[in-house]
Design a protein around this motif. Structure first.
Motif, PDB file in Angstrom:
ATOM      1  N   GLU A  62      92.397 -32.860 190.757  1.00 41.80           N
ATOM      2  CA  GLU A  62      91.502 -32.775 189.589  1.00 41.80           C
ATOM      3  C   GLU A  62      92.420 -33.375 188.332  1.00 41.80           C
ATOM      4  O   GLU A  62      93.582 -32.763 188.289  1.00 41.80           O
ATOM      5  CB  GLU A  62      91.342 -31.279 189.608  1.00 41.80           C
TER       6      GLU A  62
ATOM      7  N   ARG B 292      80.451 -40.440 198.063  1.00 42.33           N
ATOM      8  CA  ARG B 292      81.885 -40.373 198.500  1.00 42.33           C
ATOM      9  C   ARG B 292      82.149 -38.691 198.635  1.00 42.33           C
ATOM     10  O   ARG B 292      82.576 -38.224 199.242  1.00 42.33           O
ATOM     11  CB  ARG B 292      83.100 -40.874 198.030  1.00 42.33           C
ATOM     12  N   GLU B 293      81.781 -38.279 197.381  1.00 42.66           N
ATOM     13  CA  GLU B 293      82.041 -36.898 196.893  1.00 42.66           C
ATOM     14  C   GLU B 293      81.409 -35.804 198.018  1.00 42.66           C
ATOM     15  O   GLU B 293      81.815 -34.848 198.542  1.00 42.66           O
ATOM     16  CB  GLU B 293      81.587 -36.608 195.640  1.00 42.66           C
TER      17      GLU B 293
ATOM     18  N   ALA C 211      89.459 -36.914 189.861  1.00 42.09           N
ATOM     19  CA  ALA C 211      90.402 -37.843 189.635  1.00 42.09           C
ATOM     20  C   ALA C 211      89.392 -39.251 190.292  1.00 42.09           C
ATOM     21  O   ALA C 211      88.734 -39.165 191.004  1.00 42.09           O
ATOM     22  CB  ALA C 211      91.521 -37.952 190.678  1.00 42.09           C
ATOM     23  N   SER C 212      89.895 -40.330 189.410  1.00 47.66           N
ATOM     24  CA  SER C 212      89.037 -41.624 190.065  1.00 47.66           C
ATOM     25  C   SER C 212      89.599 -41.979 191.514  1.00 47.66           C
ATOM     26  O   SER C 212      90.698 -41.657 191.676  1.00 47.66           O
ATOM     27  CB  SER C 212      89.331 -42.540 188.937  1.00 47.66           C
ATOM     28  N   PRO C 213      88.974 -42.901 192.185  1.00 46.44           N
ATOM     29  CA  PRO C 213      89.482 -43.447 193.396  1.00 46.44           C
ATOM     30  C   PRO C 213      90.904 -43.886 193.381  1.00 46.44           C
ATOM     31  O   PRO C 213      91.772 -43.742 194.135  1.00 46.44           O
ATOM     32  CB  PRO C 213      88.517 -44.204 194.077  1.00 46.44           C
ATOM     33  N   GLU C 214      91.009 -44.633 192.239  1.00 43.66           N
ATOM     34  CA  GLU C 214      92.561 -45.238 191.936  1.00 43.66           C
ATOM     35  C   GLU C 214      93.836 -44.079 191.678  1.00 43.66           C
ATOM     36  O   GLU C 214      94.666 -44.228 192.215  1.00 43.66           O
ATOM     37  CB  GLU C 214      92.364 -46.312 190.792  1.00 43.66           C
ATOM     38  N   ALA C 215      93.316 -43.133 190.916  1.00 47.09           N
ATOM     39  CA  ALA C 215      94.166 -42.115 190.404  1.00 47.09           C
ATOM     40  C   ALA C 215      94.409 -41.421 191.749  1.00 47.09           C
ATOM     41  O   ALA C 215      95.660 -40.918 192.361  1.00 47.09           O
ATOM     42  CB  ALA C 215      93.645 -41.183 189.493  1.00 47.09           C
ATOM     43  N   HIS C 216      93.414 -40.981 192.637  1.00 48.35           N
ATOM     44  CA  HIS C 216      93.574 -40.254 194.032  1.00 48.35           C
ATOM     45  C   HIS C 216      94.616 -41.167 194.758  1.00 48.35           C
ATOM     46  O   HIS C 216      95.518 -40.431 195.470  1.00 48.35           O
ATOM     47  CB  HIS C 216      92.312 -40.078 194.577  1.00 48.35           C
ATOM     48  N   THR C 217      94.497 -42.352 194.922  1.00 52.82           N
ATOM     49  CA  THR C 217      95.215 -43.156 196.059  1.00 52.82           C
ATOM     50  C   THR C 217      96.748 -43.188 195.326  1.00 52.82           C
ATOM     51  O   THR C 217      97.611 -42.821 196.179  1.00 52.82           O
ATOM     52  CB  THR C 217      94.784 -44.772 195.728  1.00 52.82           C
TER      53      THR C 217
ATOM     54  N   ASP D 184      95.292 -34.720 186.625  1.00 56.62           N
ATOM     55  CA  ASP D 184      96.473 -35.417 186.938  1.00 56.62           C
ATOM     56  C   ASP D 184      97.231 -34.684 187.999  1.00 56.62           C
ATOM     57  O   ASP D 184      98.440 -34.576 188.090  1.00 56.62           O
ATOM     58  CB  ASP D 184      97.244 -35.702 185.503  1.00 56.62           C
TER      59      ASP D 184
END
Length: 297
Positions: A267, A100-101, A166-172, A269
């Motif tokens: 990046e 993805r990156e 960020a993780s995909p979850e945090a990004h969402t 939080d």
């Protein structure tokens, strides 16, 4: 099945990362197909290398002409967004993305800071796992030069990548919080999501009235601009969270018509960059179905 089809997705993936344009990548893959069809099969030793070499040369030639066009481009230039994940067309060669990156808007922008040759060598080695012997044949450089080009490109990319992606979850979650703060006009809430030197780039190509033609930098200025834009949005504006370039993004419509794709670079939080593609030419290929009609008032 035509042997070419086995490599169509790979060729598109290389061309899109090289050019930052889905429409131009499709044109290059089609041109590669025509050249392949015009070549005697017995003269092709390895089809993958043969096709990659054609695409490489077409991309290099295209970038030379694009450089001239970029000099007259109005405002910031951003890559053309592509829809990935469940929202992608079943025929999309980028529907299944393992890395993805390497397709993210942030990464594509970073690739722009490399020379065309560095970009090609870096992508072929790092993303597509070609051997140096193959890369040397494709680019017409010797192996030692290719290793040096790769090393220089990798150092540059590493220095400018987010240290704590960020993780995909945090990004969402961040996309959701960003959208809510903008809609609610919550200045403090939005400011709390942004790094101090956050930057907004808006690519309208000079074709959208009122669009910023210079990047906006700084937490306070960016928050005011984002909330101001949300408050001034025309009637019938809707926001949807979609997946674009491998990550959650905001799709902006006015009365069902796509007018923007907004991506966040997260990046840790915080949001460190916001990129909005509003140039209608870069949105024309999306071919997205209209949003679901909501019942009730």
């Amino acid at each position: 099945m035509d042997p070419f089809e086995e490599y169509r997705s790979l060729l598109f993936a290389i061309a899109y990362r090289m050019l930052g344009s889905a429409m131009e990548a499709e044109d290059i893959v089609q041109e590669a197909y025509l050249r392949y069809r015009a070549t005697l099969p017995e003269s092709i030793r390895t089809l993958k290398s043969f096709l990659t070499t054609i695409v490489y040369h077409l991309c290099i030639d295209h970038l030379k002409s694009a450089q001239v066009q970029r000099e007259t481009y109005v405002g910031p230039w951003l890559p053309e967004p592509i829809i990935t994940g469940d929202g992608a067309s079943r025929l999309s060669p980028l529907r299944q993305i393992t890395d993805r990156e390497s397709i993210s808007m942030a990464f594509l922008v970073l690739l722009e800071s490399l020379s065309a040759l560095e970009r090609a060598v870096f992508l072929l080695r790092e993303v597509f796992d070609y051997e140096y012997t193959e890369i040397a044949q494709i680019t017409g450089r010797n192996e030692a030069a290719c290793r040096q080009l790769f090393s220089r490109a990798k150092k540059h990319i590493s220095e400018h990548r987010p240290r704590f992606p960020a993780s995909p979850e945090a990004h969402t979650k961040m996309v959701g919080r960003f959208m809510e703060a903008c809609i609610a006009g919550d200045m403090d809430g939005l400011m709390s999501l942004l790094v101090e030197d956050v930057t907004v780039w808006s690519d309208s190509g000079g074709k959208v009235s009122g669009a910023a033609r210079q990047p906006i930098q700084g937490r306070d200025r960016v928050a005011r601009a984002m909330i101001g834009n949300a408050a001034r949005a025309p009637e019938g504006t809707t926001l949807e969270v979609i997946e674009a370039n491998g990550f959650p993004a905001l799709l902006i419509r006015v009365k069902g018509q796509v007018v923007g794709v907004l991506t966040l670079e997260v990046e840790g939080d915080f949001i460190r960059a916001i990129r909005n593609v509003a140039n209608p030419d870069k949105l024309a290929h999306l071919n997205l179905p209209p949003p679901p009609v909501r019942s009730g008032g």
